[in-house]
Write an enzyme that holds these catalytic residues in place. Structure first.
Site, PDB file in Angstrom:
ATOM      1  N   GLN A  42      24.923  77.732  53.013  1.00  0.00           N
ATOM      2  CA  GLN A  42      23.800  77.219  51.904  1.00  0.00           C
ATOM      3  C   GLN A  42      22.732  76.716  52.755  1.00  0.00           C
ATOM      4  O   GLN A  42      23.292  75.677  53.321  1.00  0.00           O
ATOM      5  CB  GLN A  42      24.513  76.283  51.036  1.00  0.00           C
ATOM      6  CG  GLN A  42      23.375  75.674  50.049  1.00  0.00           C
ATOM      7  CD  GLN A  42      23.895  74.550  49.091  1.00  0.00           C
ATOM      8  OE1 GLN A  42      23.224  73.691  49.016  1.00  0.00           O
ATOM      9  NE2 GLN A  42      25.106  74.831  48.523  1.00  0.00           N
ATOM     10  N   ARG A  44      20.038  74.152  52.861  1.00  0.00           N
ATOM     11  CA  ARG A  44      19.957  72.934  52.035  1.00  0.00           C
ATOM     12  C   ARG A  44      18.724  72.175  52.685  1.00  0.00           C
ATOM     13  O   ARG A  44      19.147  71.398  53.765  1.00  0.00           O
ATOM     14  CB  ARG A  44      21.042  72.029  51.726  1.00  0.00           C
ATOM     15  CG  ARG A  44      20.878  70.725  50.755  1.00  0.00           C
ATOM     16  CD  ARG A  44      22.209  70.535  50.390  1.00  0.00           C
ATOM     17  NE  ARG A  44      21.816  69.260  49.542  1.00  0.00           N
ATOM     18  CZ  ARG A  44      21.759  67.892  50.098  1.00  0.00           C
ATOM     19  NH1 ARG A  44      21.903  67.538  51.615  1.00  0.00           N
ATOM     20  NH2 ARG A  44      21.658  66.833  49.285  1.00  0.00           N
ATOM     21  N   ASP A  75      18.800  75.141  45.447  1.00  0.00           N
ATOM     22  CA  ASP A  75      17.777  74.493  44.510  1.00  0.00           C
ATOM     23  C   ASP A  75      16.623  75.561  44.289  1.00  0.00           C
ATOM     24  O   ASP A  75      16.166  75.979  43.107  1.00  0.00           O
ATOM     25  CB  ASP A  75      17.159  73.261  44.811  1.00  0.00           C
ATOM     26  CG  ASP A  75      16.087  72.620  43.945  1.00  0.00           C
ATOM     27  OD1 ASP A  75      16.215  73.218  42.842  1.00  0.00           O
ATOM     28  OD2 ASP A  75      15.890  71.409  44.187  1.00  0.00           O
ATOM     29  N   GLY A 175      32.272  64.223  51.962  1.00  0.00           N
ATOM     30  CA  GLY A 175      33.305  63.399  52.618  1.00  0.00           C
ATOM     31  C   GLY A 175      34.523  64.212  53.156  1.00  0.00           C
ATOM     32  O   GLY A 175      35.523  63.823  53.532  1.00  0.00           O
ATOM     33  N   SER A 202      28.666  67.523  57.296  1.00  0.00           N
ATOM     34  CA  SER A 202      28.420  67.023  58.748  1.00  0.00           C
ATOM     35  C   SER A 202      29.778  67.178  59.338  1.00  0.00           C
ATOM     36  O   SER A 202      29.734  67.334  60.620  1.00  0.00           O
ATOM     37  CB  SER A 202      28.646  65.238  58.553  1.00  0.00           C
ATOM     38  OG  SER A 202      29.490  64.858  57.427  1.00  0.00           O
ATOM     39  N   CYS A 442      59.272  43.983  51.611  1.00  0.00           N
ATOM     40  CA  CYS A 442      58.644  44.587  52.545  1.00  0.00           C
ATOM     41  C   CYS A 442      59.841  45.247  53.316  1.00  0.00           C
ATOM     42  O   CYS A 442      59.784  46.568  54.001  1.00  0.00           O
ATOM     43  CB  CYS A 442      58.166  43.875  53.609  1.00  0.00           C
ATOM     44  SG  CYS A 442      56.937  42.910  52.946  1.00  0.00           S
TER      45      CYS A 442
HETATM   46  N1  3NM Z   1      26.281  67.439  47.670  1.00  0.00           N
HETATM   47  P1  3NM Z   1      29.471  65.906  53.850  1.00  0.00           P
HETATM   48  S1  3NM Z   1      27.966  65.672  48.343  1.00  0.00           S
HETATM   49  C1  3NM Z   1      25.295  68.168  49.815  1.00  0.00           C
HETATM   50  O1  3NM Z   1      28.539  65.762  45.515  1.00  0.00           O
HETATM   51  C2  3NM Z   1      26.262  67.381  48.928  1.00  0.00           C
HETATM   52  O2  3NM Z   1      27.269  67.172  45.035  1.00  0.00           O
HETATM   53  C3  3NM Z   1      27.233  66.871  47.507  1.00  0.00           C
HETATM   54  O3  3NM Z   1      28.164  66.210  52.961  1.00  0.00           O
HETATM   55  C4  3NM Z   1      27.663  66.570  45.770  1.00  0.00           C
HETATM   56  O4  3NM Z   1      30.240  67.101  54.154  1.00  0.00           O
HETATM   57  C5  3NM Z   1      26.979  66.508  49.619  1.00  0.00           C
HETATM   58  O5  3NM Z   1      28.769  65.379  55.358  1.00  0.00           O
HETATM   59  C6  3NM Z   1      27.065  66.067  51.051  1.00  0.00           C
HETATM   60  O6  3NM Z   1      30.156  64.719  53.441  1.00  0.00           O
HETATM   61  C7  3NM Z   1      28.442  66.508  51.665  1.00  0.00           C
HETATM   62 MG    MG Z   2      19.773  70.007  43.993  1.00  0.00          MG
END
Ligand code: 3NM
Ligand code: MG
Length: 516
Positions: A42, A44, A75, A175, A202, A442
């Site tokens: 994609q 972006r 988009d 994430g 990322s 523990c």
């Molecule tokens: N959309 P990374 S989170 C582009 O929640 C995008 O819709 C998101 O980046 C959503 O893989 C996100 O680096 C960024 O965490 C994801």
């Molecule tokens: Mg958007």
């Protein structure tokens, strides 16, 4: 022509901002990722002008086509049309799905962002090809995310889609990286519907070697997590208490025969006691709080105990390093969320740990387990002792947490509750002296780590065996004539842990008659 078949396994979402792309060109990073096996791309771009965006998209489409991988535009339906690429991804604030479909036609791939069940169902109903479900975890890549939903939120959405009978494809986003992708896929899956893949920015775009990063991620997406291997193997159908209890001697014997490593990251107060308990039940203890050692220690076939004694940044970093190492090695982790609800920092730390790895067993007292579940409504009643749950409520809390985390949860107390999300049991053994000696909770975590370290037929049975071994030893010790209080109890308790193990190894299971 018809709609192309899409493989959603590893979905690359691009980002041209400096911290991620650095000095490299978008084209080169995307091409490396494609070489590594990315299955969908994609584009972006949140800031580029239209003409520039079309030009970048054309360039990328020429590349993705060579790899036979679809290119979607974030988009911008107009850009997708101009370029003639395979489709778009639209967020909740973008053009509506039906208009996009009208403009692009039936063969275009159209994905929709969904962070709630309503959004997901609406998108399925409207004919989305796939959903991008998220945000799974907070991410520096996109800070204006509306909802952090975790794996529990993803699973809820998947379940509702399945219930409504849609076969819309799904990926999750936010994430996701090498260290958590398998656990996220595992914990997100509803029994009726799992994710088709993951979307990342990322983890690939910011990697120094995007090709290697993509290859590794794809391999992880396509293989079951190491920790799943023995999660539930033979014996998992055993649902009645007597049959589970009957497995206890074999669990105790396995520890005796294999002397598994029990790696404890625990507070100073209990280190000595925990090491002695490990030795008494037949494990080999190491008290090593420094996370850098975990990648070596996890290879020794043992289990890790994270006893959340210190929640300072250094302590947390150590836990996370060790958690990651043990998860990657497929070795069990026992988590003791000590004082989970006591401070806001502890509550935050619990969330961070839960979001950072798979915890095979979570063990805590009522307050701790309720905090980990996020049982906040009840929590507001604070320290008021009337807020104690009744047995049925405790069983429900334990079962809910185990079902959410797909693991085994133990709530200790006069009666202990244990569940794997499907099977929930109460254990009535124990003695009040356990409550009068520091660190017994523990050290139960240590005993559990020893029991789950060797491959056992049934993880729940292993945990129950550890509890029975521990608490029956306490009963027997407390009844000894030489034991007159908590002080004389401790050495007697170690004796009885040891004697039960020795007796079991010799085929004498009579201690188990006390199980209740
Ligand atoms: N959309 P990374 S989170 C582009 O929640 C995008 O819709 C998101 O980046 C959503 O893989 C996100 O680096 C960024 O965490 C994801
Ligand atoms: Mg958007």
């Amino acid at each position: 022509m018809g709609k192309p078949a899409v493989d959603y396994s590893l979905y690359l979402v691009t980002d041209s901002t400096r911290p991620i792309l650095g000095d490299r060109s978008l084209e080169s990073v995307v091409e490396q990722a494609l070489r590594g096996g990315v299955t969908l791309v994609q584009l972006r771009e949140k800031t580029a002008d239209t003409a520039e965006l079309i030009s970048v998209a054309r360039g990328l489409h020429a590349i993705t086509r060579r790899y036979n991988v679809p290119l979607l535009i974030n988009d911008r339906v107009d850009v997708a049309l101009a370029v003639g690429c395979e489709g778009v991804h639209i967020g909740q604030d973008d053009m509506d799905l039906s208009t996009a479909r009208k403009l692009l036609g039936p063969d275009a791939i159209i994905g929709v962002t969904a962070s709630t069940v309503d959004e997901a169902l609406r998108a399925c109903e409207g004919g989305a090809d796939y959903l991008g479900i998220g945000t799974v975890y907070a991410t520096p890549t996109k800070t204006n995310t509306k909802n952090i939903i975790g794996t529990a939120g993803v699973r809820d959405i998947l379940g509702k889609i399945a219930e409504a009978g849609y076969d819309t494809r799904t990926v999750c986003i936010g994430g996701i990286n090498e260290s958590n992708v398998q656990r996220i896929l595992f914990q997100s899956a509803d029994p009726r519907k799992g994710l088709d893949g993951v979307a990342v920015v990322s983890a690939i775009m910011a990697a120094s070697d995007p090709e290697a990063a993509a290859r590794k991620l794809l391999e992880l997406v396509k293989s079951p997590p190491a920790f799943q291997a023995d999660l539930r193997s033979a014996g998992s159908d055993i649902a009645d208490a007597p049959s589970l209890v009957a497995l206890a001697p074999s669990v105790v014997r396995r520890v005796h025969e294999t002397t598994p490593l029990s790696h404890n990251m625990t507070n100073l107060v209990v280190q000595n006691f925990a090491a002695n308990v490990a030795l008494a039940v037949g494990a080999s203890p190491i008290m090593a709080g420094y996370g850098e050692e975990a990648p070596d220690l996890c290879k020794l076939g043992g289990a890790l105990v994270i006893n959340m004694g210190s929640v300072d940044p250094a302590g947390l970093a150590n836990y996370l390093k060790a958690l990651r190492a043990y998860n990657l090695a497929g070795r069990p982790v026992v988590y003791d969320p000590v004082g989970a609800g006591a401070t806001s920092l502890r509550r935050e730390t619990v969330k961070t740990i839960l979001a950072s790895g798979y915890l095979d067993v979570i063990k805590g007292n009522e307050g701790e387990i309720r905090t980990v579940l996020g049982d906040s409504q009840e929590q507001q009643r604070g320290v008021d002792s009337s807020s104690t749950l009744n047995a049925a409520q405790k069983a429900r809390v334990v079962r809910a947490l185990a079902a959410r985390e797909k693991n085994v949860v133990v709530m200790t107390g006069r009666t202990d509750f244990v569940s794997d999300g499907a099977r929930t049991f109460a254990v009535e053994n124990g003695h009040e002296y356990l409550g009068l000696v520091t660190g017994t909770g523990c050290t139960l975590g240590t005993a559990i780590s020893a029991a789950v370290a060797p491959r056992q037929t049934d993880r729940l049975a292993a945990v129950i065996a550890a509890i029975l071994h521990f608490e029956i030893a306490a009963e027997v010790a407390a009844e000894r004539p030489d034991v007159r209080g908590p002080g004389t109890f401790v050495p007697a308790f170690l004796d009885e842990l040891y004697r039960i193990r020795q007796a079991t190894a010799a085929g004498d299971h009579s201690w188990l008659q006390r199980a209740k």
